[in-house]
Scaffold this motif. Sequence first.
Motif, short mmCIF file in Angstrom:
data_model
loop_
_atom_site.label_atom_id
_atom_site.label_comp_id
_atom_site.label_asym_id
_atom_site.label_seq_id
_atom_site.Cartn_x
_atom_site.Cartn_y
_atom_site.Cartn_z
N LYS A 202 -11.40 -4.29 -2.69
CA LYS A 202 -10.33 -4.75 -3.59
C LYS A 202 -9.10 -5.10 -2.75
CE LYS A 202 -12.28 -4.00 -7.65
NZ LYS A 202 -11.69 -3.13 -8.67
N GLU B 246 0.83 -1.21 0.00
CA GLU B 246 0.00 0.00 0.00
C GLU B 246 0.86 1.27 0.00
OE1 GLU B 246 -2.41 -3.32 1.75
OE2 GLU B 246 -0.39 -2.53 2.09
N ASN C 295 -10.84 1.97 -3.58
CA ASN C 295 -10.89 0.57 -4.00
C ASN C 295 -11.42 -0.32 -2.90
OD1 ASN C 295 -9.40 0.73 -6.75
ND2 ASN C 295 -8.07 1.87 -5.36
N ARG C 296 -12.58 0.04 -2.41
CA ARG C 296 -13.22 -0.77 -1.37
C ARG C 296 -13.49 -2.17 -1.92
NH1 ARG C 296 -14.65 2.87 2.58
NH2 ARG C 296 -15.01 5.03 1.88
N LYS D 162 -7.24 2.97 -0.53
CA LYS D 162 -8.19 2.02 0.05
C LYS D 162 -9.62 2.51 -0.11
CE LYS D 162 -4.91 0.15 3.44
NZ LYS D 162 -4.55 0.03 4.87
N ARG D 163 -9.84 3.82 0.04
CA ARG D 163 -11.19 4.36 -0.12
C ARG D 163 -11.66 4.24 -1.57
NH1 ARG D 163 -9.35 8.85 2.87
NH2 ARG D 163 -9.67 10.22 1.07
N ILE E 229 -7.37 -1.84 -9.98
CA ILE E 229 -7.77 -0.79 -9.03
C ILE E 229 -7.80 0.55 -9.75
CG2 ILE E 229 -6.83 -2.05 -7.04
CD1 ILE E 229 -4.39 -0.14 -7.14
N LEU F 132 -5.40 -4.90 -2.45
CA LEU F 132 -4.26 -4.20 -3.01
C LEU F 132 -2.99 -5.05 -3.04
CD1 LEU F 132 -4.69 -0.62 -1.48
CD2 LEU F 132 -5.64 -1.56 -3.59
N PRO G 197 -2.03 6.07 1.20
CA PRO G 197 -2.57 4.70 1.19
C PRO G 197 -4.04 4.65 1.58
CG PRO G 197 -0.38 4.72 2.15
CD PRO G 197 -0.77 6.16 1.95
N MET G 198 -4.47 5.53 2.48
CA MET G 198 -5.88 5.55 2.89
C MET G 198 -6.77 5.94 1.71
SD MET G 198 -6.27 4.40 5.85
CE MET G 198 -7.99 4.88 6.01
#
Length: 298
Positions: free
Chosen positions: A140, A119, A137-138, A134-135, A149, A142, A130-131
Amino acid sequence: MKTSIIPLLLACAWAQAETDVPPVLRAQVLLDRAHFSVGQIDGVYGNNMRQALLGFQQAHGLPATGQADKSTLAALDDGQPALIPYTITEADITGPFQPVPEEMADKARLPALTFSSVEEALGERFHASPMLLKRLNRNKALSHAGEEIMVPNVNGGKMLPKAAQLVVSRSAHTLSLVDAGGQTIAQMPASTGSEHDPLPIGDWKVNGVARNPPFHYNPKLFWDASPNEGKATIPPGPNNPVGVVWIDLSKEHYGIHGTPEPGNIGKTQSHGCIRLTNWDALLVADAVTPGFAVVLKE
């Protein structure tokens, strides 16, 4: 003449995807491609973004609002999408990844200061927190090769014109590249010292550039060093204390460099040097040469 409907459908689908991008995030990506960096792209309006907008507006003769208004977004729009799909590869997940220890002595024992996670590595590549990845690509993974993504589209900007001077503003927390006509052609957030190690105001020059350097830690130069610490040579890598590049200045012990903590740039103090994200530091390193003029100002 028969026209295939598939390209039209794809274009419509992409247009729909672009309308789903939050306006702040879209503006941050456009600013990055225009070389007016917000630092780490996070989708949040803060001082780094405000300064990037102000810098772009002033450089392009727009009202200096510090907001992503219609005229600014129109000037920024280069016809490219803000987000693009990216397929995670085996190389992305291979690493090596390792936790980064706190103590300098422990860092010195490692073969390299690599990324701590996939990440973090992907965030660095796409100038994103990185956050945020993640948001975006919920649901998903990584860390799974083959996973597609969505990432900020930070490549494809225009080539940076030739710079003639580098200017660091302590009050604005920015570093700017200026051309021979006095026009700002790039700007980025910077951490610029502290009350213990203030920015050395004045005119200086670039001595040279070292890419992927080791860091020679001398606790005597750090006001907050522990009394029992000794000198240490920290191996290269993106999590090295000076990141992936060191631009040496004619002021002894001072330089412009990257960082292992891009989310803190422009928001926290430094030990006197000018600290940038690794990607912004590399952009500056490519723009300067020995003898290049540097102005450090209030």
